[in-house]
Design a protein around this motif. Structure first.
Motif, mmCIF file in Angstrom:
data_model
loop_
_atom_site.group_PDB
_atom_site.id
_atom_site.type_symbol
_atom_site.label_atom_id
_atom_site.label_comp_id
_atom_site.label_asym_id
_atom_site.label_seq_id
_atom_site.Cartn_x
_atom_site.Cartn_y
_atom_site.Cartn_z
ATOM 1 N N CYS A 42 51.724 30.670 27.595
ATOM 2 C CA CYS A 42 52.679 30.232 26.569
ATOM 3 C C CYS A 42 53.568 29.116 27.119
ATOM 4 O O CYS A 42 54.183 29.276 28.181
ATOM 5 C CB CYS A 42 53.530 31.427 26.135
ATOM 6 S SG CYS A 42 54.917 30.963 25.074
ATOM 7 N N ARG A 76 40.937 38.040 23.289
ATOM 8 C CA ARG A 76 41.089 36.872 22.408
ATOM 9 C C ARG A 76 41.754 35.715 23.124
ATOM 10 O O ARG A 76 41.654 34.580 22.683
ATOM 11 C CB ARG A 76 41.887 37.256 21.161
ATOM 12 C CG ARG A 76 41.112 38.143 20.200
ATOM 13 C CD ARG A 76 41.967 38.542 19.013
ATOM 14 N NE ARG A 76 42.497 37.378 18.311
ATOM 15 C CZ ARG A 76 43.681 37.361 17.688
ATOM 16 N NH1 ARG A 76 44.437 38.420 17.702
ATOM 17 N NH2 ARG A 76 44.082 36.282 17.063
ATOM 18 N N HIS A 77 42.447 36.023 24.208
ATOM 19 C CA HIS A 77 43.160 34.980 24.960
ATOM 20 C C HIS A 77 42.829 35.157 26.443
ATOM 21 O O HIS A 77 43.627 35.731 27.202
ATOM 22 C CB HIS A 77 44.658 35.072 24.704
ATOM 23 C CG HIS A 77 45.020 34.873 23.259
ATOM 24 N ND1 HIS A 77 45.246 33.622 22.717
ATOM 25 C CD2 HIS A 77 45.149 35.754 22.242
ATOM 26 C CE1 HIS A 77 45.519 33.751 21.432
ATOM 27 N NE2 HIS A 77 45.459 35.024 21.114
ATOM 28 N N ARG A 114 58.041 38.625 21.456
ATOM 29 C CA ARG A 114 57.856 37.246 21.927
ATOM 30 C C ARG A 114 57.655 37.196 23.429
ATOM 31 O O ARG A 114 57.983 38.136 24.147
ATOM 32 C CB ARG A 114 59.098 36.405 21.578
ATOM 33 C CG ARG A 114 59.377 36.295 20.094
ATOM 34 C CD ARG A 114 58.607 35.166 19.459
ATOM 35 N NE ARG A 114 58.614 35.257 18.005
ATOM 36 C CZ ARG A 114 57.950 34.416 17.211
ATOM 37 N NH1 ARG A 114 57.233 33.440 17.720
ATOM 38 N NH2 ARG A 114 57.971 34.559 15.909
ATOM 39 N N CYS A 170 56.350 32.385 22.182
ATOM 40 C CA CYS A 170 55.080 32.737 21.542
ATOM 41 C C CYS A 170 55.128 34.205 21.120
ATOM 42 O O CYS A 170 55.897 34.993 21.669
ATOM 43 C CB CYS A 170 53.931 32.537 22.529
ATOM 44 S SG CYS A 170 53.891 30.885 23.266
ATOM 45 N N THR A 171 54.292 34.564 20.181
ATOM 46 C CA THR A 171 54.211 35.968 19.807
ATOM 47 C C THR A 171 53.387 36.735 20.836
ATOM 48 O O THR A 171 52.492 36.180 21.483
ATOM 49 C CB THR A 171 53.531 36.125 18.436
ATOM 50 O OG1 THR A 171 52.332 35.343 18.424
ATOM 51 C CG2 THR A 171 54.449 35.664 17.315
ATOM 52 N N LYS A 173 50.403 38.792 21.843
ATOM 53 C CA LYS A 173 49.056 38.802 21.254
ATOM 54 C C LYS A 173 48.537 40.238 21.245
ATOM 55 O O LYS A 173 48.003 40.726 22.236
ATOM 56 C CB LYS A 173 48.116 37.888 22.040
ATOM 57 C CG LYS A 173 48.655 36.474 22.253
ATOM 58 C CD LYS A 173 49.075 35.798 20.962
ATOM 59 C CE LYS A 173 49.595 34.395 21.231
ATOM 60 N NZ LYS A 173 50.317 33.825 20.067
#
Lengths: 176, 119
Positions: A42, A76-77, A114, A170-171, A173
């Motif tokens: 992030c 996913r990340h 966050r 950032c949120t 994840k």
């Protein structure tokens, strides 16, 4: 919903980038414990982590421990996988623990939203500050040093004047 | 060169065509997009570029892959990313990392990056 002020720190057992497992009890000697929801990729974290390192350096001899926690879904990340955490911590020369929360249990217990997002616990491990490290992602434009001010107050046994601020970043994840 | 009635050179307002297409792609959960859009509009105003901005919210991983969206915000001018190096990053619903000239990370491109892409 985020952990309310005054709440007890949640228990956890997580693996760190140094190869050790860490629990809440691992930090029982710390005067203050700052759990910081974090990650590798992030830009807001990258912008703030130099200040996190500086804070740990400044307050280490007063018993303050910063602990970064990465709970992001690495499927996913992939940038947030454990091996990348190890690399990132070494590259940035982290002077604080960096823990992996792949099941997101600690993130859920904290109610994190966050990255970065700070949860500062006092000696009795009650939450005394929640929110941002300071008031600007640009370190040249910071006006209020929220976390440092909260640490100073808590170390002095005084109430934290600004105990909640919006965490900007950032949120988290979450796992699908 | 056009001449005035007095015989001097006249000033002629020549319309400089702006880019054919300006795209602004963003992921709503990343908080940098309002500031980035404001920055883009400011640069366009300063350069008197009147092209419309195509604003597109990216809402799924599949859409991110289809659009080769490397993170939020992404600004393309006539198809050229304002940060060509970062454009190759893996498509992702996340905040995008930009690098300031001094190497620091930022969630926004610099004004200079946008200006360079306009030229």
């Amino acid at each position: 919903m985020s952990l309310p002020l005054g709440s007890q720190a949640p228990a956890f057992l997580l693996h760190g980038v140094d190869g050790s497992d860490r629990s809440l009890a691992s930090y029982e000697d710390a005067e203050l414990l700052a759990l910081i929801q974090s990650c590798n990729h992030c830009p807001y974290v990258l912008a703030w982590e130099g200040r996190m390192i500086a804070l740990q350096r400044a307050y280490a001899d007063r018993g303050v421990r910063l602990v970064a926690v990465n709970s992001n879904d690495a499927s996913r990340h992939p940038e947030d996988g454990f091996e990348r955490m190890v690399t990132h911590a070494a590259e940035q020369a982290f002077n604080f623990d960096y823990l992996h929360d792949p099941e997101q249990l600690l993130a859920r217990a904290l109610g994190s939203e966050r990255t970065p997002e700070v949860f500062l616990f006092d000696r009795a491990r009650h939450l005394v500050y929640h929110g941002a490290v300071d008031d600007n992602r640009d370190d040249s434009a910071v006006g209020r040093h929220y976390l440092a001010e909260a640490i100073d107050a808590a170390l002095a046994g005084e109430p934290v004047a600004v105990s909640e601020t919006p965490a900007v970043g950032c949120t988290v994840k979450w796992l699908s | 060169m056009p001449r005035t009635e007095e015989g001097g050179e006249a000033t002629v307002n020549v319309a400089v065509p702006g880019p054919a297409k300006i795209e602004f792609l963003y992921f709503a959960d990343c908080p940098s997009h309002p500031e980035a859009l404001e920055l883009l509009r400011s640069v366009l105003d300063d350069h008197r570029v009147e092209s419309e901005i195509d604003i597109l919210e990216v809402t799924s991983d599949a859409q991110a892959r289809t659009l080769a969206f490397p993170g939020s915000p992404t600004i393309r001018i006539d198809g050229r990313d304002v940060d060509p190096l970062g454009a190759a990053a893996r498509p992702s619903l996340s905040c995008r990392i930009y690098r300031l000239p001094d190497g620091r990370a930022s969630p926004l491109p610099t004004r200079e990056q946008i200006e360079e892409a306009l030229t």
